[in-house]
Design a protein around this motif. Structure first.
Motif, PDB file in Angstrom:
ATOM      1  N   VAL A 124       0.854  -1.185   0.000  1.00 45.54           N
ATOM      2  CA  VAL A 124       0.000   0.000   0.000  1.00 45.54           C
ATOM      3  C   VAL A 124       0.895   1.240   0.000  1.00 45.54           C
ATOM      4  CG1 VAL A 124      -1.837   1.213   1.236  1.00 45.54           C
ATOM      5  CG2 VAL A 124      -1.732  -1.300   1.313  1.00 45.54           C
ATOM      6  N   TRP A 125       0.574   2.184  -0.880  1.00 47.77           N
ATOM      7  CA  TRP A 125       1.444   3.353  -1.047  1.00 47.77           C
ATOM      8  C   TRP A 125       0.717   4.641  -0.679  1.00 47.77           C
ATOM      9  CZ3 TRP A 125       6.560   3.036  -2.358  1.00 47.77           C
ATOM     10  CH2 TRP A 125       6.999   1.793  -2.827  1.00 47.77           C
ATOM     11  N   ILE A 133       3.482   0.744   2.829  1.00 47.19           N
ATOM     12  CA  ILE A 133       2.936  -0.086   3.895  1.00 47.19           C
ATOM     13  C   ILE A 133       2.789  -1.501   3.359  1.00 47.19           C
ATOM     14  CG2 ILE A 133       1.024  -0.414   5.508  1.00 47.19           C
ATOM     15  CD1 ILE A 133       0.307   2.604   4.862  1.00 47.19           C
ATOM     16  N   MET A 134       3.554  -2.427   3.918  1.00 50.60           N
ATOM     17  CA  MET A 134       3.485  -3.825   3.495  1.00 50.60           C
ATOM     18  C   MET A 134       2.754  -4.628   4.568  1.00 50.60           C
ATOM     19  SD  MET A 134       7.039  -4.665   1.544  1.00 50.60           S
ATOM     20  CE  MET A 134       6.136  -5.876   0.560  1.00 50.60           C
ATOM     21  N   ILE A 135       1.836  -5.472   4.128  1.00 50.25           N
ATOM     22  CA  ILE A 135       1.047  -6.298   5.040  1.00 50.25           C
ATOM     23  C   ILE A 135       1.212  -7.746   4.613  1.00 50.25           C
ATOM     24  CG2 ILE A 135      -1.223  -6.712   6.033  1.00 50.25           C
ATOM     25  CD1 ILE A 135      -2.004  -3.849   5.143  1.00 50.25           C
ATOM     26  N   TRP A 136       2.098  -8.464   5.310  1.00 54.15           N
ATOM     27  CA  TRP A 136       2.403  -9.855   4.982  1.00 54.15           C
ATOM     28  C   TRP A 136       1.387 -10.784   5.652  1.00 54.15           C
ATOM     29  CZ3 TRP A 136       8.247 -11.383   4.871  1.00 54.15           C
ATOM     30  CH2 TRP A 136       8.998 -10.371   4.266  1.00 54.15           C
ATOM     31  N   VAL A 172       9.365   2.590   4.901  1.00 57.98           N
ATOM     32  CA  VAL A 172       8.677   1.308   4.759  1.00 57.98           C
ATOM     33  C   VAL A 172       8.134   0.882   6.123  1.00 57.98           C
ATOM     34  CG1 VAL A 172       8.856  -1.102   4.044  1.00 57.98           C
ATOM     35  CG2 VAL A 172      10.246   0.638   2.895  1.00 57.98           C
ATOM     36  N   HIS A 173       6.842   0.625   6.166  1.00 56.30           N
ATOM     37  CA  HIS A 173       6.173   0.135   7.365  1.00 56.30           C
ATOM     38  C   HIS A 173       5.642  -1.262   7.059  1.00 56.30           C
ATOM     39  CE1 HIS A 173       6.250   4.252   8.993  1.00 56.30           C
ATOM     40  NE2 HIS A 173       5.916   4.634   7.763  1.00 56.30           N
ATOM     41  N   SER A 174       6.070  -2.244   7.825  1.00 53.45           N
ATOM     42  CA  SER A 174       5.693  -3.633   7.542  1.00 53.45           C
ATOM     43  C   SER A 174       4.929  -4.240   8.712  1.00 53.45           C
ATOM     44  CB  SER A 174       6.935  -4.478   7.252  1.00 53.45           C
ATOM     45  OG  SER A 174       7.640  -3.983   6.131  1.00 53.45           O
TER      46      SER A 174
END
Length: 233
Positions: A124-125, A133-136, A172-174
């Motif tokens: 998500v940008w 924003i990365m959501i694994w 970067v937020h993960s």
């Protein structure tokens, strides 16, 4: 769209002979398919993108019947560094505090075994490509998020490990799911608004919401299938 990894980046190879024949059966009668590393296809408000962007890549082919039903066959060497991020993306373009109740669901089929390294993730940008924003929701093998662990947080009735860092170009937020699943629902709004409420991200415009597979290693050729997917706004 650029992607980065903490893993060490390992030339794009041409499609290997017989690679298309190695695709999963849905590709044989797919509405669209491509072996171009930048191949993409528009389906309504969504775009499906092959996106082979890393160094030291092998062949990768993508197919799609719709934005909700697509997949890739990828044969990337077992070396470090993300090779590709095949995905379907949706453009939102709303301020984080007035984005409404944005959520997404997906069901995927992914390979397992030694040598494989990948994650199933949202990307998500915010403000173009300033904030990532990365959501694994699921991962396998030697992969890890950018930055350092900060805390655990419950968002959308699920527990996540939150990491914060930078790839040198953008923040970067993960969020890594504490419980892996290949059949998932994610509250996108909750993740974005939590970051702002905690002072970890400014009040940005949430622009692009992508979902797919970030592939580091898949030697021998493996299928990654998205059986269903959608963004709800």
């Amino acid at each position: 769209m650029r992607r980065r990894s903490l893993l060490t980046a390992a030339l794009t190879a041409p499609l290997a002979a017989g690679a298309v024949g190695a695709l999963a059966s849905p590709a044989q009668a797919a509405t669209w398919s491509s072996s171009d590393k930048w191949g993409e296809w528009r389906d309504g408000a969504y775009t499906v993108h092959n996106h082979v962007w890393g160094s030291g890549t092998g062949p990768q082919s993508i197919w799609a019947n719709s934005y909700s039903n697509w997949g890739v066959w990828a044969d990337h060497p077992n070396t470090g560094g993300v090779k590709s991020y095949p995905h379907a993306r949706y453009m939102l373009g709303r301020d984080v505090w007035s984005m409404g109740n944005v959520s997404s669901n997906h069901n995927v089929t992914v390979p397992s075994g030694s040598g494989l390294a990948y994650c199933t993730t949202y990307d998500v940008w915010g403000n173009g490509h300033d904030y990532e924003i990365m959501i694994w929701t699921q991962w396998h093998g030697s992969v890890g998020p950018i930055g350092s662990y900060v805390t655990d947080v419950n968002l959308g009735y699920r527990d996540w490990a939150y990491y914060q860092g930078s790839n040198g170009s953008n923040a970067v937020h993960s969020f890594l799911a504490r419980n892996h699943t290949t059949d998932s629902w994610v509250d996108i709004t909750a993740h974005c608004q939590w970051l702002v409420s905690q002072g970890r991200m400014p009040q940005v415009s949430i622009d692009e919401i992508a979902f797919g597979f970030e592939i580091t290693s898949s030697a021998g050729g493996h299928n990654f299938n998205c059986n269903s997917y959608g963004v709800w706004t």
